[in-house]
Design a protein around this motif. Structure first.
Motif, PDB file in Angstrom:
ATOM      1  N   ASN A  10       0.834  -1.206   0.000  1.00 34.48           N
ATOM      2  CA  ASN A  10       0.000   0.000   0.000  1.00 34.48           C
ATOM      3  C   ASN A  10       0.867   1.253   0.000  1.00 34.48           C
ATOM      4  OD1 ASN A  10      -2.112  -1.746   0.219  1.00 34.48           O
ATOM      5  ND2 ASN A  10      -3.055  -0.763   1.990  1.00 34.48           N
ATOM      6  N   LYS A  11       0.519   2.211  -0.847  1.00 32.93           N
ATOM      7  CA  LYS A  11       1.206   3.496  -0.834  1.00 32.93           C
ATOM      8  C   LYS A  11       0.785   4.281   0.404  1.00 32.93           C
ATOM      9  CE  LYS A  11       1.494   3.957  -5.871  1.00 32.93           C
ATOM     10  NZ  LYS A  11       1.161   4.823  -7.043  1.00 32.93           N
ATOM     11  N   LEU A  12       1.745   4.906   1.050  1.00 33.37           N
ATOM     12  CA  LEU A  12       1.426   5.756   2.195  1.00 33.37           C
ATOM     13  C   LEU A  12       1.006   7.135   1.693  1.00 33.37           C
ATOM     14  CD1 LEU A  12       4.252   4.965   4.794  1.00 33.37           C
ATOM     15  CD2 LEU A  12       2.070   3.807   4.423  1.00 33.37           C
ATOM     16  N   ASN A  13      -0.112   7.625   2.199  1.00 30.28           N
ATOM     17  CA  ASN A  13      -0.617   8.938   1.804  1.00 30.28           C
ATOM     18  C   ASN A  13      -1.267   9.614   3.008  1.00 30.28           C
ATOM     19  OD1 ASN A  13      -0.442   9.258  -1.323  1.00 30.28           O
ATOM     20  ND2 ASN A  13      -1.131   7.156  -1.006  1.00 30.28           N
ATOM     21  N   GLY A  14      -1.095  10.934   3.096  1.00 27.09           N
ATOM     22  CA  GLY A  14      -1.745  11.662   4.173  1.00 27.09           C
ATOM     23  C   GLY A  14      -0.784  12.515   4.970  1.00 27.09           C
ATOM     24  N   ILE A  15      -1.172  12.779   6.214  1.00 31.26           N
ATOM     25  CA  ILE A  15      -0.412  13.659   7.105  1.00 31.26           C
ATOM     26  C   ILE A  15      -0.058  12.901   8.376  1.00 31.26           C
ATOM     27  CG2 ILE A  15      -0.477  15.800   8.452  1.00 31.26           C
ATOM     28  CD1 ILE A  15      -2.542  16.864   6.458  1.00 31.26           C
ATOM     29  N   VAL A  16       1.174  13.049   8.835  1.00 32.34           N
ATOM     30  CA  VAL A  16       1.595  12.449  10.091  1.00 32.34           C
ATOM     31  C   VAL A  16       2.376  13.493  10.886  1.00 32.34           C
ATOM     32  CG1 VAL A  16       3.750  11.511   9.107  1.00 32.34           C
ATOM     33  CG2 VAL A  16       2.762  10.474  11.163  1.00 32.34           C
ATOM     34  N   ARG A  17       2.131  13.553  12.180  1.00 40.94           N
ATOM     35  CA  ARG A  17       2.844  14.508  13.030  1.00 40.94           C
ATOM     36  C   ARG A  17       3.942  13.800  13.808  1.00 40.94           C
ATOM     37  NH1 ARG A  17       3.448  16.807  18.035  1.00 40.94           N
ATOM     38  NH2 ARG A  17       3.631  19.093  18.057  1.00 40.94           N
ATOM     39  N   VAL A  18       5.114  14.401  13.816  1.00 37.75           N
ATOM     40  CA  VAL A  18       6.261  13.859  14.529  1.00 37.75           C
ATOM     41  C   VAL A  18       6.217  14.323  15.988  1.00 37.75           C
ATOM     42  CG1 VAL A  18       8.778  13.938  14.708  1.00 37.75           C
ATOM     43  CG2 VAL A  18       7.691  13.688  12.474  1.00 37.75           C
ATOM     44  N   ASP A  19       6.545  13.422  16.899  1.00 41.89           N
ATOM     45  CA  ASP A  19       6.562  13.742  18.331  1.00 41.89           C
ATOM     46  C   ASP A  19       7.892  14.384  18.726  1.00 41.89           C
ATOM     47  OD1 ASP A  19       3.984  12.462  18.975  1.00 41.89           O
ATOM     48  OD2 ASP A  19       5.024  10.612  18.446  1.00 41.89           O
ATOM     49  N   GLY A  20       7.976  14.766  20.005  1.00 45.29           N
ATOM     50  CA  GLY A  20       9.221  15.306  20.524  1.00 45.29           C
ATOM     51  C   GLY A  20      10.352  14.296  20.412  1.00 45.29           C
ATOM     52  N   ALA A  21      11.567  14.798  20.370  1.00 43.82           N
ATOM     53  CA  ALA A  21      12.732  13.961  20.073  1.00 43.82           C
ATOM     54  C   ALA A  21      13.159  13.105  21.263  1.00 43.82           C
ATOM     55  CB  ALA A  21      13.910  14.831  19.630  1.00 43.82           C
ATOM     56  N   MET A 239       9.944   9.779   6.155  1.00 42.21           N
ATOM     57  CA  MET A 239      10.334  10.214   4.811  1.00 42.21           C
ATOM     58  C   MET A 239      10.688   9.024   3.920  1.00 42.21           C
ATOM     59  SD  MET A 239      12.612  13.583   5.833  1.00 42.21           S
ATOM     60  CE  MET A 239      13.167  13.956   4.148  1.00 42.21           C
ATOM     61  N   VAL A 240      11.519   8.112   4.428  1.00 41.13           N
ATOM     62  CA  VAL A 240      11.923   6.979   3.594  1.00 41.13           C
ATOM     63  C   VAL A 240      10.781   5.976   3.439  1.00 41.13           C
ATOM     64  CG1 VAL A 240      14.381   7.248   4.102  1.00 41.13           C
ATOM     65  CG2 VAL A 240      13.000   5.744   5.526  1.00 41.13           C
ATOM     66  N   ALA A 241       9.888   5.896   4.446  1.00 42.09           N
ATOM     67  CA  ALA A 241       8.728   5.018   4.322  1.00 42.09           C
ATOM     68  C   ALA A 241       7.814   5.501   3.202  1.00 42.09           C
ATOM     69  CB  ALA A 241       7.961   4.958   5.646  1.00 42.09           C
ATOM     70  N   ALA A 242       7.625   6.820   3.116  1.00 40.34           N
ATOM     71  CA  ALA A 242       6.826   7.377   2.027  1.00 40.34           C
ATOM     72  C   ALA A 242       7.481   7.100   0.686  1.00 40.34           C
ATOM     73  CB  ALA A 242       6.639   8.883   2.233  1.00 40.34           C
ATOM     74  N   ALA A 243       8.803   7.238   0.634  1.00 38.26           N
ATOM     75  CA  ALA A 243       9.521   7.055  -0.627  1.00 38.26           C
ATOM     76  C   ALA A 243       9.454   5.623  -1.126  1.00 38.26           C
ATOM     77  CB  ALA A 243      10.979   7.484  -0.449  1.00 38.26           C
ATOM     78  N   ILE A 244       9.716   4.637  -0.255  1.00 34.31           N
ATOM     79  CA  ILE A 244       9.780   3.243  -0.702  1.00 34.31           C
ATOM     80  C   ILE A 244       8.415   2.739  -1.144  1.00 34.31           C
ATOM     81  CG2 ILE A 244       9.412   2.181   1.564  1.00 34.31           C
ATOM     82  CD1 ILE A 244      11.443   0.039   0.799  1.00 34.31           C
ATOM     83  N   THR A 245       7.346   3.269  -0.568  1.00 34.88           N
ATOM     84  CA  THR A 245       6.002   2.792  -0.915  1.00 34.88           C
ATOM     85  C   THR A 245       5.392   3.552  -2.090  1.00 34.88           C
ATOM     86  OG1 THR A 245       4.920   4.287   0.671  1.00 34.88           O
ATOM     87  CG2 THR A 245       5.544   2.084   1.470  1.00 34.88           C
ATOM     88  N   GLY A 246       6.126   4.510  -2.651  1.00 37.97           N
ATOM     89  CA  GLY A 246       5.574   5.302  -3.744  1.00 37.97           C
ATOM     90  C   GLY A 246       4.515   6.269  -3.273  1.00 37.97           C
ATOM     91  N   GLY A 247       4.617   6.722  -2.025  1.00 36.90           N
ATOM     92  CA  GLY A 247       3.572   7.506  -1.403  1.00 36.90           C
ATOM     93  C   GLY A 247       3.706   9.006  -1.545  1.00 36.90           C
ATOM     94  N   ASP A 248       2.803   9.707  -0.899  1.00 31.15           N
ATOM     95  CA  ASP A 248       2.761  11.164  -0.876  1.00 31.15           C
ATOM     96  C   ASP A 248       2.351  11.551   0.544  1.00 31.15           C
ATOM     97  OD1 ASP A 248       2.394  13.869  -1.177  1.00 31.15           O
ATOM     98  OD2 ASP A 248       1.092  13.727  -2.935  1.00 31.15           O
ATOM     99  N   VAL A 249       3.323  11.956   1.369  1.00 31.80           N
ATOM    100  CA  VAL A 249       3.090  12.162   2.801  1.00 31.80           C
ATOM    101  C   VAL A 249       3.598  13.536   3.231  1.00 31.80           C
ATOM    102  CG1 VAL A 249       3.665  11.357   5.119  1.00 31.80           C
ATOM    103  CG2 VAL A 249       3.209   9.692   3.309  1.00 31.80           C
ATOM    104  N   PHE A 250       2.762  14.239   3.998  1.00 28.49           N
ATOM    105  CA  PHE A 250       3.194  15.482   4.635  1.00 28.49           C
ATOM    106  C   PHE A 250       3.542  15.177   6.090  1.00 28.49           C
ATOM    107  CE2 PHE A 250       2.398  19.307   7.194  1.00 28.49           C
ATOM    108  CZ  PHE A 250       3.296  20.183   6.591  1.00 28.49           C
ATOM    109  N   ILE A 251       4.775  15.511   6.475  1.00 28.97           N
ATOM    110  CA  ILE A 251       5.248  15.253   7.835  1.00 28.97           C
ATOM    111  C   ILE A 251       5.246  16.572   8.585  1.00 28.97           C
ATOM    112  CG2 ILE A 251       7.115  14.267   9.227  1.00 28.97           C
ATOM    113  CD1 ILE A 251       8.013  12.929   6.470  1.00 28.97           C
TER     114      ILE A 251
END
Length: 418
Positions: A10-21, A239-251
């Motif tokens: 499955n291609k990854l698509n959508g928005i994901v928010r990154v947590d604190g480091a 970022m790399v998860a979106a790339a390998i799956t052919g996706g379109d993701v806003f982080i």
């Protein structure tokens, strides 16, 4: 132990928010031992490593209240200088609490730290720096007994820009008499965040982010409320998860300058990386190109923590990619697991040669460390068929609710309780 079942394709698509480091919150929590005033921290990730560091503080007498991603700490009751072995052996970052406890009480006892088995990570630079500040250290029988009458500022040159050593010295020097200068200091964003937090408490530190950090010791701190920086490694992982799956993701929740080296690598593959307000959009292409040579280096070089996730993506890039691991000598444990999926990887000393393949196939695998486990998840997201990944407790150390975030992007991933 829990495990993931992932049905790839499955291609990854959508928005994901990154947590604190993760790598920022741990030394910040350690520095709480310096003060007796209230500390409020926002955007704190819910990770097993964070829970372990909180348990260490609690065992020392700190009162802790957690409200979602906010932690309220009352360290006024800290009176225990011995750090429990159980947690220290689980979490390597616990070693940085040594400098804070010495700054507060003038003595500390701690065993040698544990964590992921990704290679030797000696703490000799930590101890050498603390000794320069006047600390007497007995390291007999694998245990560190440290005492100091008065911490005194010193000029310290690190033989290697160690992140942990830089943090430990910063913490102890924050309560030392006089000025401490750390030369050849680590430059990571997490060092800057630690400086900013201590300064927000009333500390006097400058130069973090450069190779020379200057600390003026202070006698006391004030209450503080602070927000932790976003996690650059989690950002890179999505970022790399979106790339390998052919996706379109806003982080969302990204500091772009912290992930420049990762952005450059993705652009080398032909992947689109668009910089937007407070975030990054990754838009993949049908056929990613191989990357000539990636070498892990101290910041601002390509991070060692991103080596395994990047390699997972490279297994599907057209052509031959080369990766050299310069930080940890035992950080290729994910390679045999990726090979189970049909990846074509050859390791020669500290260099891996990756020949891209047309397809990865689902397989049964085991996570052996935090970032290697993330690499297996990334590969499984793109593989044909089902994959099972065991020992995901390693992944829980650095990614909060990874399966939930990936589900939100369209991945078919389930967590199975062990």
């Amino acid at each position: 132990m829990d495990r993931y079942i992932i049905n790839g394709g499955n291609k990854l698509n959508g928005i994901v928010r990154v947590d604190g480091a993760k790598n920022a919150i741990l030394p910040i929590l350690a520095s709480v031992a310096l003060t007796d005033k209230q500390v409020i921290l926002h955007d704190c990730p819910q990770l097993s490593d964070v829970n372990d560091m909180l348990s260490i503080l609690k065992s020392m007498g700190c009162k802790i209240k957690r409200e979602g991603h906010t932690i309220i700490l009352d360290p006024s009751g800290i009176n225990e200088w011995r750090i429990p072995d159980y947690y220290v052996k689980k979490i390597r970052s616990s070693i940085v609490i040594l400098g804070a406890v010495l700054g507060r009480m003038g003595k500390s006892g701690i065993t040698y730290p544990g964590g992921c088995e990704i290679g030797q990570r000696p703490i000799d630079l930590h101890l050498k720096g603390l000794r320069k500040l006047g600390v007497e250290i007995d390291d007999s029988y694998g245990y560190l007994n440290c005492t100091v009458d008065t911490l005194r500022g010193a000029d310290i040159h690190l033989d290697y820009p160690s992140v942990g050593a830089t943090e430990n010295i910063m913490l102890a020097a924050s309560k030392a008499k006089g000025t401490t200068v750390i030369r050849n200091a680590a430059k990571e964003p997490e060092i800057v965040d630690l400086q900013d937090f201590i300064n927000a408490m009333g500390g006097r530190i400058g130069g973090a982010g450069t190779d020379t950090v200057v600390i003026e010791g202070v006698k006391a701190f004030k209450p503080v409320e602070y927000r932790v920086i976003p996690d650059r490694i989690a950002t890179g992982t999505f970022m790399v998860a979106a790339a390998i799956t052919g996706g379109d993701v806003f982080i969302d929740n990204v500091i772009e300058s912290h992930v420049q080296s990762i952005i450059y690598k993705l652009r080398e593959t032909g992947c689109g990386v668009l910089l937007q307000d407070n975030g990054i959009r990754v838009k993949s292409i049908p056929e990613l190109k191989a990357i000539d040579h990636t070498k892990t280096l101290p910041y601002p070089g390509f991070p060692s923590d991103m080596q395994a996730p990047l390699m997972a993506m490279l297994t599907r890039c057209n052509g031959t990619s080369i990766v050299t691991e310069n930080i940890f000598e035992n950080r290729y444990k994910h390679v045999p697991e990726l090979k189970k999926m049909g990846a074509n990887i050859r390791v020669e000393s500290n260099t891996a040669i990756i020949q891209g393949v047309d397809m990865l196939m689902g397989a049964r695998m085991e996570a052996t460390d935090l970032r290697g486990g993330a690499a297996l998840v990334i590969a499984a997201l793109d593989a044909q068929g089902a994959s099972e990944i065991g020992n995901i407790n390693h992944i829980d150390r650095g990614y909060e609710g990874l399966e939930c975030k990936l589900k939100g992007l369209g991945a078919k991933i389930e967590r199975i309780k062990g």
